[in-house]
Motif scaffolding. Structure first.
Motif, PDB file in Angstrom:
ATOM      1  N   LEU A 120       0.825  -1.201   0.000  1.00 33.05           N
ATOM      2  CA  LEU A 120       0.000   0.000   0.000  1.00 33.05           C
ATOM      3  C   LEU A 120       0.864   1.258   0.000  1.00 33.05           C
ATOM      4  CD1 LEU A 120      -2.863   1.104   0.129  1.00 33.05           C
ATOM      5  CD2 LEU A 120      -2.674   1.141   2.606  1.00 33.05           C
ATOM      6  N   ARG A 121       1.946   1.211   0.740  1.00 33.77           N
ATOM      7  CA  ARG A 121       2.873   2.320   0.839  1.00 33.77           C
ATOM      8  C   ARG A 121       3.382   2.747  -0.546  1.00 33.77           C
ATOM      9  NH1 ARG A 121       6.992   4.162   4.425  1.00 33.77           N
ATOM     10  NH2 ARG A 121       8.989   4.135   3.346  1.00 33.77           N
ATOM     11  N   ALA A 122       3.768   1.763  -1.365  1.00 36.79           N
ATOM     12  CA  ALA A 122       4.256   2.046  -2.719  1.00 36.79           C
ATOM     13  C   ALA A 122       3.121   2.576  -3.594  1.00 36.79           C
ATOM     14  CB  ALA A 122       4.852   0.778  -3.331  1.00 36.79           C
ATOM     15  N   ARG A 123       1.917   2.040  -3.392  1.00 37.36           N
ATOM     16  CA  ARG A 123       0.782   2.488  -4.199  1.00 37.36           C
ATOM     17  C   ARG A 123       0.421   3.934  -3.886  1.00 37.36           C
ATOM     18  NH1 ARG A 123      -2.179  -2.663  -2.462  1.00 37.36           N
ATOM     19  NH2 ARG A 123      -4.105  -1.473  -2.505  1.00 37.36           N
ATOM     20  N   ILE A 124       0.469   4.293  -2.608  1.00 36.54           N
ATOM     21  CA  ILE A 124       0.148   5.676  -2.229  1.00 36.54           C
ATOM     22  C   ILE A 124       1.204   6.634  -2.776  1.00 36.54           C
ATOM     23  CG2 ILE A 124      -0.004   7.254  -0.249  1.00 36.54           C
ATOM     24  CD1 ILE A 124      -1.474   5.019   1.255  1.00 36.54           C
ATOM     25  N   ALA A 125       2.463   6.249  -2.668  1.00 34.38           N
ATOM     26  CA  ALA A 125       3.536   7.094  -3.214  1.00 34.38           C
ATOM     27  C   ALA A 125       3.345   7.281  -4.720  1.00 34.38           C
ATOM     28  CB  ALA A 125       4.904   6.463  -2.906  1.00 34.38           C
ATOM     29  N   GLY A 126       3.023   6.186  -5.430  1.00 34.30           N
ATOM     30  CA  GLY A 126       2.806   6.255  -6.874  1.00 34.30           C
ATOM     31  C   GLY A 126       1.622   7.144  -7.216  1.00 34.30           C
ATOM     32  N   GLU A 127       0.581   7.054  -6.415  1.00 36.96           N
ATOM     33  CA  GLU A 127      -0.622   7.845  -6.651  1.00 36.96           C
ATOM     34  C   GLU A 127      -0.331   9.339  -6.474  1.00 36.96           C
ATOM     35  OE1 GLU A 127      -3.310   6.825  -7.907  1.00 36.96           O
ATOM     36  OE2 GLU A 127      -4.471   8.665  -7.687  1.00 36.96           O
ATOM     37  N   LEU A 128       0.438   9.690  -5.453  1.00 39.57           N
ATOM     38  CA  LEU A 128       0.776  11.099  -5.223  1.00 39.57           C
ATOM     39  C   LEU A 128       1.576  11.652  -6.401  1.00 39.57           C
ATOM     40  CD1 LEU A 128       1.622  11.040  -1.400  1.00 39.57           C
ATOM     41  CD2 LEU A 128      -0.347  12.138  -2.508  1.00 39.57           C
ATOM     42  N   LEU A 129       2.493  10.845  -6.922  1.00 40.66           N
ATOM     43  CA  LEU A 129       3.280  11.299  -8.075  1.00 40.66           C
ATOM     44  C   LEU A 129       2.391  11.420  -9.318  1.00 40.66           C
ATOM     45  CD1 LEU A 129       6.540   9.248  -7.451  1.00 40.66           C
ATOM     46  CD2 LEU A 129       6.255  11.739  -7.240  1.00 40.66           C
ATOM     47  N   GLU A 130       1.425  10.535  -9.439  1.00 44.66           N
ATOM     48  CA  GLU A 130       0.476  10.584 -10.570  1.00 44.66           C
ATOM     49  C   GLU A 130      -0.356  11.874 -10.529  1.00 44.66           C
ATOM     50  OE1 GLU A 130      -0.863   7.483 -12.491  1.00 44.66           O
ATOM     51  OE2 GLU A 130      -2.384   8.690 -13.517  1.00 44.66           O
ATOM     52  N   LEU A 131      -0.700  12.309  -9.318  1.00 42.72           N
ATOM     53  CA  LEU A 131      -1.554  13.500  -9.168  1.00 42.72           C
ATOM     54  C   LEU A 131      -0.751  14.801  -9.307  1.00 42.72           C
ATOM     55  CD1 LEU A 131      -3.880  12.389  -6.229  1.00 42.72           C
ATOM     56  CD2 LEU A 131      -4.469  12.608  -8.654  1.00 42.72           C
ATOM     57  N   LYS A 132       0.550  14.668  -9.294  1.00 46.32           N
ATOM     58  CA  LYS A 132       1.440  15.827  -9.287  1.00 46.32           C
ATOM     59  C   LYS A 132       1.230  16.762 -10.487  1.00 46.32           C
ATOM     60  CE  LYS A 132       6.158  16.020 -10.019  1.00 46.32           C
ATOM     61  NZ  LYS A 132       6.605  17.416 -10.032  1.00 46.32           N
ATOM     62  N   ASP A 133       0.957  16.212 -11.645  1.00 44.74           N
ATOM     63  CA  ASP A 133       0.747  17.085 -12.811  1.00 44.74           C
ATOM     64  C   ASP A 133      -0.720  17.126 -13.234  1.00 44.74           C
ATOM     65  OD1 ASP A 133       1.050  14.455 -13.508  1.00 44.74           O
ATOM     66  OD2 ASP A 133       1.805  14.890 -15.514  1.00 44.74           O
ATOM     67  N   THR A 134      -1.585  17.258 -12.251  1.00 46.22           N
ATOM     68  CA  THR A 134      -3.004  17.430 -12.553  1.00 46.22           C
ATOM     69  C   THR A 134      -3.480  18.742 -11.941  1.00 46.22           C
ATOM     70  OG1 THR A 134      -3.853  16.449 -10.518  1.00 46.22           O
ATOM     71  CG2 THR A 134      -3.313  14.932 -12.302  1.00 46.22           C
ATOM     72  N   ALA A 135      -4.742  19.050 -12.185  1.00 47.55           N
ATOM     73  CA  ALA A 135      -5.334  20.281 -11.662  1.00 47.55           C
ATOM     74  C   ALA A 135      -5.503  20.234 -10.150  1.00 47.55           C
ATOM     75  CB  ALA A 135      -6.681  20.536 -12.335  1.00 47.55           C
ATOM     76  N   LEU A 136      -5.242  19.081  -9.531  1.00 49.69           N
ATOM     77  CA  LEU A 136      -5.304  18.988  -8.069  1.00 49.69           C
ATOM     78  C   LEU A 136      -4.028  19.484  -7.421  1.00 49.69           C
ATOM     79  CD1 LEU A 136      -6.993  15.536  -7.375  1.00 49.69           C
ATOM     80  CD2 LEU A 136      -7.954  17.808  -6.991  1.00 49.69           C
ATOM     81  N   ALA A 137      -2.998  19.702  -8.225  1.00 49.54           N
ATOM     82  CA  ALA A 137      -1.691  20.081  -7.689  1.00 49.54           C
ATOM     83  C   ALA A 137      -1.452  21.572  -7.869  1.00 49.54           C
ATOM     84  CB  ALA A 137      -0.597  19.291  -8.387  1.00 49.54           C
ATOM     85  N   THR A 138      -0.730  22.149  -6.933  1.00 56.25           N
ATOM     86  CA  THR A 138      -0.369  23.556  -7.064  1.00 56.25           C
ATOM     87  C   THR A 138       1.078  23.723  -6.596  1.00 56.25           C
ATOM     88  OG1 THR A 138      -1.006  25.801  -6.472  1.00 56.25           O
ATOM     89  CG2 THR A 138      -1.315  24.147  -4.785  1.00 56.25           C
TER      90      THR A 138
END
Lengths: 199, 199
Positions: A120-138
């Motif tokens: 789960l730890r790796a999945r959460i880290a991967g998910e955060l990086l995936e969201l990094k270049d979306t409109a959810l990121a600032t």
């Protein structure tokens, strides 16, 4: 311009608005700006995120095959969506959409691989990086990236529950890889995060 | 006939033969007869089945998008495969392949949903029903269907390990839903199996 003659409309949705319900439709959709979440739901109403659709990417692809849609599409942030009539697509448009489908399938398989093989730890880290270049990121003044996401949303994306995600987010915070606030997470060390995602 | 002018070759593979390795290629493939398994592998060599490709279905779709392939394709039974040159495909061919891609994506999402939300027992029951109309299945004189699959193969398909699959197969056998022999499983009560898969 690609798909130029195929536009029916462009619609803007507020955060949380449902764009598509399970069912059938004739139109294909492309995100112009914002972020769209494609998700399914179990009998108890727990959401599971299947993918995020970023600007330039498509959803509603089942209109191309005339098959039933099994998912919801929902605006995450303010999102403008192009409505496209597949019947008006030319060969070049088709190639564009096919390329999108192949890449989306590849991402789905990657998701399956991570769900089965990764902690789960790796999945959460991967998910955060995936969201990094979306409109959810600032981008913060410090140069760090802050992501607007609740533990519930992260849980839906990695196939877990809030309680467990909260535990892992706490762990990553204590290690200094991220810092977590209410409904937002700041990436403090992206290299470490990428290492954890690859674990 | 669909795709008529696009055939480059038809190749027959023996069970276990690797048809495609991760990498890049220009050709698209369609199963003519037999059964092909698309799978990935983790660093320790554990296989994870991404999908089974049945007669009439395609694999190697990344050739359409010019992107890298991240999976292996392997003949499960004796399989004959059509090699198709995407550059020669017409509009009707494109629609056929797009429809396949949309359905494959839908199946991948269904897989993700089952991986996250369902108990192993439901996943194994679903997998057995999925294999029922493939070249791995054979009709017995009793009218029952027998499936050639080892516990290792089932584990790779449901994202688990052999030991755990063996335990669940034993459970289902004791309940009279299936009967299990060496490398083969007979479906004794398909309705019960469908109920378990939907749990």
């Amino acid at each position: 311009m690609l798909l130029e003659k195929t536009f029916v409309d462009a619609i803007t949705y507020r955060p949380g608005a449902v764009i598509l319900y399970p069912g059938k439709s004739d139109m294909l959709y492309r995100v112009q700006s914002g972020l769209v979440r494609v998700h399914t739901m179990d009998d108890e109403g727990n959401g599971l995120t299947l993918r995020y659709v970023k600007p330039g990417e498509f959803f509603g692809e089942e209109a191309l095959a005339g098959v039933e849609r099994h998912y919801f599409a929902e605006a995450v942030t303010d999102s403008t969506v192009d409505v496209i009539n597949p019947a008006l697509m030319n060969a070049e448009d088709n190639l564009e959409v096919t390329t999108h489908l192949v890449k989306t399938l590849d991402r789905a398989y990657d998701n399956i691989y991570r769900l089965v093989g990764k902690r789960l730890r790796a999945r959460i880290a991967g998910e955060l990086l995936e969201l990094k270049d979306t409109a959810l990121a600032t981008q913060l003044q410090t140069g760090e990236t802050m992501i607007y996401a609740t533990h519930d949303e992260l849980a839906a994306a990695v196939g877990s529950v809030r309680e467990t995600v909260t535990k892992v987010v706490g762990e990553l915070s204590r290690e200094g890889v991220i810092s977590a606030g209410y409904g937002k997470i700041t990436l403090k060390n992206e290299r470490a995060l990428a290492d954890i995602a690859a674990e």
